[in-house]
Motif scaffolding. Structure first.
Motif, PDB file in Angstrom:
ATOM      1  N   ASP A   1       1.127   7.468   3.812  1.00  0.00           N
ATOM      2  CA  ASP A   1       1.048   6.011   3.220  1.00  0.00           C
ATOM      3  C   ASP A   1      -0.111   5.394   3.509  1.00  0.00           C
ATOM      4  O   ASP A   1      -0.832   4.697   2.786  1.00  0.00           O
ATOM      5  N   ARG A   2      -0.477   5.068   4.884  1.00  0.00           N
ATOM      6  CA  ARG A   2      -1.539   4.583   5.586  1.00  0.00           C
ATOM      7  C   ARG A   2      -2.850   5.199   4.720  1.00  0.00           C
ATOM      8  O   ARG A   2      -3.676   4.322   4.512  1.00  0.00           O
ATOM      9  N   ALA A   3      -3.023   6.712   4.839  1.00  0.00           N
ATOM     10  CA  ALA A   3      -4.012   7.214   4.255  1.00  0.00           C
ATOM     11  C   ALA A   3      -4.473   6.790   2.966  1.00  0.00           C
ATOM     12  O   ALA A   3      -5.383   6.345   2.376  1.00  0.00           O
ATOM     13  N   ARG A   4      -3.231   6.822   1.884  1.00  0.00           N
ATOM     14  CA  ARG A   4      -2.822   6.465   0.799  1.00  0.00           C
ATOM     15  C   ARG A   4      -3.568   4.971   0.345  1.00  0.00           C
ATOM     16  O   ARG A   4      -4.420   4.746  -0.517  1.00  0.00           O
ATOM     17  N   LEU A   5      -3.035   4.147   1.493  1.00  0.00           N
ATOM     18  CA  LEU A   5      -3.579   2.748   1.306  1.00  0.00           C
ATOM     19  C   LEU A   5      -5.042   2.532   1.592  1.00  0.00           C
ATOM     20  O   LEU A   5      -5.788   1.866   0.775  1.00  0.00           O
ATOM     21  N   MET A   6      -5.749   3.209   2.653  1.00  0.00           N
ATOM     22  CA  MET A   6      -6.984   3.139   2.866  1.00  0.00           C
ATOM     23  C   MET A   6      -7.610   3.680   1.823  1.00  0.00           C
ATOM     24  O   MET A   6      -9.112   3.073   1.714  1.00  0.00           O
ATOM     25  N   ALA A   7      -7.338   4.503   0.947  1.00  0.00           N
ATOM     26  CA  ALA A   7      -8.014   5.123  -0.225  1.00  0.00           C
ATOM     27  C   ALA A   7      -8.148   4.359  -1.222  1.00  0.00           C
ATOM     28  O   ALA A   7      -8.835   4.603  -2.180  1.00  0.00           O
ATOM     29  N   ASP A   8      -7.230   3.268  -1.378  1.00  0.00           N
ATOM     30  CA  ASP A   8      -7.149   2.450  -2.513  1.00  0.00           C
ATOM     31  C   ASP A   8      -7.976   1.478  -2.748  1.00  0.00           C
ATOM     32  O   ASP A   8      -7.870   0.385  -2.031  1.00  0.00           O
ATOM     33  N   ALA A   9      -8.767   1.559  -3.505  1.00  0.00           N
ATOM     34  CA  ALA A   9      -9.936   0.555  -3.709  1.00  0.00           C
ATOM     35  C   ALA A   9      -9.459  -0.669  -4.417  1.00  0.00           C
ATOM     36  O   ALA A   9     -10.108  -1.725  -4.359  1.00  0.00           O
ATOM     37  N   GLY A  10      -8.408  -0.576  -4.888  1.00  0.00           N
ATOM     38  CA  GLY A  10      -7.555  -1.768  -5.669  1.00  0.00           C
ATOM     39  C   GLY A  10      -7.247  -3.015  -4.641  1.00  0.00           C
ATOM     40  O   GLY A  10      -6.841  -3.992  -5.000  1.00  0.00           O
ATOM     41  N   ILE A  11      -7.015  -2.568  -3.313  1.00  0.00           N
ATOM     42  CA  ILE A  11      -6.571  -3.344  -2.254  1.00  0.00           C
ATOM     43  C   ILE A  11      -7.810  -3.636  -1.184  1.00  0.00           C
ATOM     44  O   ILE A  11      -8.591  -3.133  -1.258  1.00  0.00           O
ATOM     45  N   VAL A  12      -7.519  -4.414  -0.383  1.00  0.00           N
ATOM     46  CA  VAL A  12      -8.335  -4.803   0.904  1.00  0.00           C
ATOM     47  C   VAL A  12      -7.857  -3.574   1.990  1.00  0.00           C
ATOM     48  O   VAL A  12      -6.897  -3.502   2.329  1.00  0.00           O
ATOM     49  N   ARG A  13      -9.045  -2.706   2.033  1.00  0.00           N
ATOM     50  CA  ARG A  13      -8.812  -1.583   3.181  1.00  0.00           C
ATOM     51  C   ARG A  13      -9.148  -1.843   4.415  1.00  0.00           C
ATOM     52  O   ARG A  13     -10.350  -1.940   4.874  1.00  0.00           O
ATOM     53  N   SER A  14      -8.182  -2.241   5.183  1.00  0.00           N
ATOM     54  CA  SER A  14      -8.470  -2.665   6.643  1.00  0.00           C
ATOM     55  C   SER A  14      -7.091  -1.977   7.335  1.00  0.00           C
ATOM     56  O   SER A  14      -5.818  -2.274   7.055  1.00  0.00           O
ATOM     57  N   ASN A  15      -7.395  -0.874   8.244  1.00  0.00           N
ATOM     58  CA  ASN A  15      -6.282  -0.366   9.081  1.00  0.00           C
ATOM     59  C   ASN A  15      -5.642  -1.445   9.619  1.00  0.00           C
ATOM     60  O   ASN A  15      -4.206  -1.454   9.810  1.00  0.00           O
ATOM     61  N   ALA A  16      -6.103  -2.485  10.260  1.00  0.00           N
ATOM     62  CA  ALA A  16      -5.340  -3.332  11.020  1.00  0.00           C
ATOM     63  C   ALA A  16      -4.337  -4.311  10.224  1.00  0.00           C
ATOM     64  O   ALA A  16      -3.507  -4.582  10.569  1.00  0.00           O
ATOM     65  N   LYS A  17      -4.893  -4.601   9.069  1.00  0.00           N
ATOM     66  CA  LYS A  17      -3.952  -5.413   7.961  1.00  0.00           C
ATOM     67  C   LYS A  17      -3.120  -4.457   7.349  1.00  0.00           C
ATOM     68  O   LYS A  17      -1.835  -4.921   7.318  1.00  0.00           O
ATOM     69  N   ILE A  18      -3.232  -3.246   7.263  1.00  0.00           N
ATOM     70  CA  ILE A  18      -2.236  -2.328   6.743  1.00  0.00           C
ATOM     71  C   ILE A  18      -1.054  -2.172   7.640  1.00  0.00           C
ATOM     72  O   ILE A  18      -0.022  -2.518   7.563  1.00  0.00           O
ATOM     73  N   ASP A  19      -1.484  -1.687   9.021  1.00  0.00           N
ATOM     74  CA  ASP A  19      -0.612  -1.809   9.962  1.00  0.00           C
ATOM     75  C   ASP A  19       0.210  -3.034  10.080  1.00  0.00           C
ATOM     76  O   ASP A  19       1.477  -2.802  10.465  1.00  0.00           O
ATOM     77  N   ALA A  20      -0.398  -4.215  10.067  1.00  0.00           N
ATOM     78  CA  ALA A  20       0.527  -5.410  10.179  1.00  0.00           C
ATOM     79  C   ALA A  20       1.334  -5.588   9.051  1.00  0.00           C
ATOM     80  O   ALA A  20       2.532  -5.994   9.384  1.00  0.00           O
ATOM     81  N   ALA A  21       1.080  -5.165   7.904  1.00  0.00           N
ATOM     82  CA  ALA A  21       2.094  -5.145   6.882  1.00  0.00           C
ATOM     83  C   ALA A  21       3.294  -4.336   7.153  1.00  0.00           C
ATOM     84  O   ALA A  21       4.421  -4.585   6.950  1.00  0.00           O
ATOM     85  N   ILE A  22       2.907  -2.987   7.517  1.00  0.00           N
ATOM     86  CA  ILE A  22       4.031  -2.341   7.736  1.00  0.00           C
ATOM     87  C   ILE A  22       4.939  -2.374   8.940  1.00  0.00           C
ATOM     88  O   ILE A  22       6.032  -2.698   8.810  1.00  0.00           O
ATOM     89  N   SER A  23       4.139  -2.927  10.041  1.00  0.00           N
ATOM     90  CA  SER A  23       4.984  -3.629  11.234  1.00  0.00           C
ATOM     91  C   SER A  23       5.877  -4.850  10.769  1.00  0.00           C
ATOM     92  O   SER A  23       6.764  -5.006  11.317  1.00  0.00           O
ATOM     93  N   GLY A  24       5.115  -5.662   9.922  1.00  0.00           N
ATOM     94  CA  GLY A  24       5.718  -6.699   9.696  1.00  0.00           C
ATOM     95  C   GLY A  24       7.238  -6.547   8.691  1.00  0.00           C
ATOM     96  O   GLY A  24       8.178  -7.095   8.871  1.00  0.00           O
ATOM     97  N   ALA A  25       6.856  -5.541   7.786  1.00  0.00           N
ATOM     98  CA  ALA A  25       8.367  -5.154   7.155  1.00  0.00           C
ATOM     99  C   ALA A  25       9.336  -4.618   8.026  1.00  0.00           C
ATOM    100  O   ALA A  25      10.387  -5.130   7.978  1.00  0.00           O
ATOM    101  N   ARG A  26       9.027  -4.083   9.018  1.00  0.00           N
ATOM    102  CA  ARG A  26       9.837  -3.605  10.279  1.00  0.00           C
ATOM    103  C   ARG A  26      10.485  -4.738  11.111  1.00  0.00           C
ATOM    104  O   ARG A  26      11.717  -4.822  11.066  1.00  0.00           O
TER     105      ARG A  26
END
Length: 185
Positions: A69-94
């Motif tokens: 999912d992280r790889a999919r999100l980092m490849a998604d040009a429709g969103i802001v692609r930032s590893n740190a922000k993606i990780d923050a969203a996932i950990s925030g859900a947890r």
């Protein structure tokens, strides 16, 4: 962003309306985290893509996101692609789910910083509107203590403005009084 129909609709319909739904608050907190260093209009234009990419901000689904999912999100040009922000969203859900499991509702937690009701400001000029307040600093510290990321006091204050914890529509704005009435109940 006067003149931009998307931004004007957001201002006239959503911005400053008190939000009490925990899932909706979490979504906005995530989006404000993605905004860090960017203009809100950038996130607003990508909001539908964010919703699609993040399972409509269903915390249970996002909490299960793994490396694929992280790889999919980092490849998604429709969103802001930032590893740190993606990780923050996932950990925030947890964190959101962990709070819920412990009987702690995100909405009640956040609204406790304003005693459950919006702060009503009466600014006449945009220059009077602060970038952060002591309440935002306190909320930021509490969110960080729970493990949330991208929740500094400036981001948190923007979140508070957007979700109606504070009414920062200028008194001359056609939305100031309707928003004030929403918070008067």
């Amino acid at each position: 962003m006067q003149g931009d129909p998307l931004y004007e609709a957001y201002h006239d319909i959503e911005w400053g309306v008190p939000e009490y739904d925990s899932r909706a608050l979490w979504e906005k907190l995530v989006l404000d985290g993605f905004q860090a260093g960017l203009a809100w209009i950038t996130i607003l234009r990508k909001r539908d893509a964010f919703r699609a990419a993040f399972a409509d901000f269903d915390p249970e689904a996002v909490a299960r996101f793994g490396e694929a999912d992280r790889a999919r999100l980092m490849a998604d040009a429709g969103i802001v692609r930032s590893n740190a922000k993606i990780d923050a969203a996932i950990s925030g859900a947890r964190i959101y789910l962990d709070m819920r499991e412990r009987g702690e509702d995100l909405s009640r937690f956040l609204w406790s910083f304003t005693d459950g009701k919006p702060i009503q400001n009466s600014f006449e000029q945009i220059a009077q509107v602060p970038a952060q307040t002591q309440v935002a600093v306190e909320m930021s510290k509490a969110l960080k203590a729970k493990g949330f990321k991208f929740v500094g006091p400036v981001i948190v204050y923007a979140f508070m403005q957007a979700t109606g914890f504070v009414n920062d529509h200028l008194v001359c704005c056609h939305r100031h009084e309707p928003i004030r009435r929403m918070g008067a109940g």
